[in-house]
Enzyme design. Sequence first.
Site, PDB file in Angstrom:
ATOM      1  N   ASP A 267       0.876  -1.169   0.000  1.00  0.00           N
ATOM      2  CA  ASP A 267       0.000   0.000   0.000  1.00  0.00           C
ATOM      3  C   ASP A 267       0.911   1.217   0.000  1.00  0.00           C
ATOM      4  OD1 ASP A 267      -1.707   2.099   0.490  1.00  0.00           O
ATOM      5  OD2 ASP A 267      -2.750   1.156   2.173  1.00  0.00           O
TER       6      ASP A 267
ATOM      7  N   TYR B  26     -11.997  14.012 -22.879  1.00  0.00           N
ATOM      8  CA  TYR B  26     -11.712  14.681 -21.609  1.00  0.00           C
ATOM      9  C   TYR B  26     -11.598  16.197 -21.776  1.00  0.00           C
ATOM     10  CZ  TYR B  26     -10.829  10.055 -19.662  1.00  0.00           C
ATOM     11  OH  TYR B  26     -10.962   8.752 -19.235  1.00  0.00           O
TER      12      TYR B  26
ATOM     13  N   TYR C  67      -4.516  15.770 -10.542  1.00  0.00           N
ATOM     14  CA  TYR C  67      -3.775  14.803 -11.358  1.00  0.00           C
ATOM     15  C   TYR C  67      -2.620  15.482 -12.087  1.00  0.00           C
ATOM     16  CZ  TYR C  67      -2.812  10.979 -14.589  1.00  0.00           C
ATOM     17  OH  TYR C  67      -2.198   9.974 -15.293  1.00  0.00           O
TER      18      TYR C  67
ATOM     19  N   LYS D 189       1.456  14.703 -11.289  1.00  0.00           N
ATOM     20  CA  LYS D 189       2.403  14.209 -12.289  1.00  0.00           C
ATOM     21  C   LYS D 189       3.516  15.220 -12.564  1.00  0.00           C
ATOM     22  CE  LYS D 189       0.486  10.203 -12.914  1.00  0.00           C
ATOM     23  NZ  LYS D 189       1.171   8.975 -12.452  1.00  0.00           N
TER      24      LYS D 189
ATOM     25  N   THR E  90      -7.356   1.667 -20.641  1.00  0.00           N
ATOM     26  CA  THR E  90      -7.411   0.935 -19.382  1.00  0.00           C
ATOM     27  C   THR E  90      -8.745   1.174 -18.700  1.00  0.00           C
ATOM     28  OG1 THR E  90      -6.460   2.808 -18.165  1.00  0.00           O
ATOM     29  CG2 THR E  90      -4.917   1.162 -19.033  1.00  0.00           C
ATOM     30  N   GLU E  91      -8.948   0.444 -17.623  1.00  0.00           N
ATOM     31  CA  GLU E  91     -10.172   0.603 -16.829  1.00  0.00           C
ATOM     32  C   GLU E  91     -10.287   2.027 -16.304  1.00  0.00           C
ATOM     33  OE1 GLU E  91     -11.479  -0.996 -12.476  1.00  0.00           O
ATOM     34  OE2 GLU E  91     -10.830  -2.538 -13.894  1.00  0.00           O
ATOM     35  N   MET E  92      -9.163   2.614 -15.868  1.00  0.00           N
ATOM     36  CA  MET E  92      -9.180   3.969 -15.328  1.00  0.00           C
ATOM     37  C   MET E  92      -9.618   4.977 -16.384  1.00  0.00           C
ATOM     38  SD  MET E  92      -6.232   5.900 -13.080  1.00  0.00           S
ATOM     39  CE  MET E  92      -5.251   6.751 -14.301  1.00  0.00           C
TER      40      MET E  92
END
EC number: 1.1.1.248
Length: 311
Positions: free
Chosen positions: A70, A129, A236, A240, A269-271
């Site tokens: 984690d 997006y 985000y 980064k 991807t799933e994200m």
Amino acid sequence: MPETCPNTVTKRRCAVVTGGNKGIGFEICKQLSSNGIMVVLTCRDVTKGHEAVEKLKNSNHENVVFHQLDVTDPIATMSSLADFIKTHFGKLDILVNNAGVAGFSVDADRFKAMISDIGEDSEELVKIYEKPEAQELMSETYELAEECLKINYNGVKSVTEVLIPLLQLSDSPRIVNVSSSTGSLKYVSNETALEILGDGDALTEERIDMVVNMLLKDFKENLIETNGWPSFGAAYTTSKACLNAYTRVLANKIPKFQVNCVCPGLVKTEMNYGIGNYTAEEGAEHVVRIALFPDDGPSGFFYDCSELSAF
């Protein structure tokens, strides 16, 4: 619990991949394994981690084991991981910091409907997006921003610091931080943050931490747009950008290491709700290429897919 390993130190190169149970991380584990590297696949969820390793072993990738990690827990699972690596492998050669979150929540049903309306094969889909109507379906809160910075930036720092002593035992230690093109300085719109992160000569971890704290303070006080942060994806983007800056600091601090960051591309991807220009396998190739640079390879650089990019 970790997978069972022989109680002997191996001379084989060893890699740790965070967030390795799915998506890009899973494919990174697969490709490193295919190159003869012993891979420690890590993630937070024990069940999902074991399932991922079983899936890899069923496809003839035997040199992969699981250990829980984690990245927001700097004491328990990180110390256990370090002890596990030291006992079974004696050293660490490659660290791929891949685990990450988006930093916002999505009205999933309406967003999927919008994807369907645009068309899954449409070239316009990768620009979704940027659409205001799509951004209206996404919500950013202080809590989500805090989690995003904790995983995408602070988590990377914590894992790296714990594993550096093991990397120092390698003949050719490498750290690859999985970043994003949205972390480029051209997207950092807060003037103070840009001044700090853009001054490579004066960069320190403490100065990067200042940017993180500034952002979280403005989230808490609802001053994101007032103080010039990105109107969408502020957490985000900043996480980064700070990760890229940390890469530069670390490369200067430990010149023996190869430390680089890479945007794998917009990956399906799933994200990302399956949106992207690349498959997870293709995105992983961009990361693995850097992890397997020659011993005299570069350090302290940012790559956008396979191309060298300005920070």
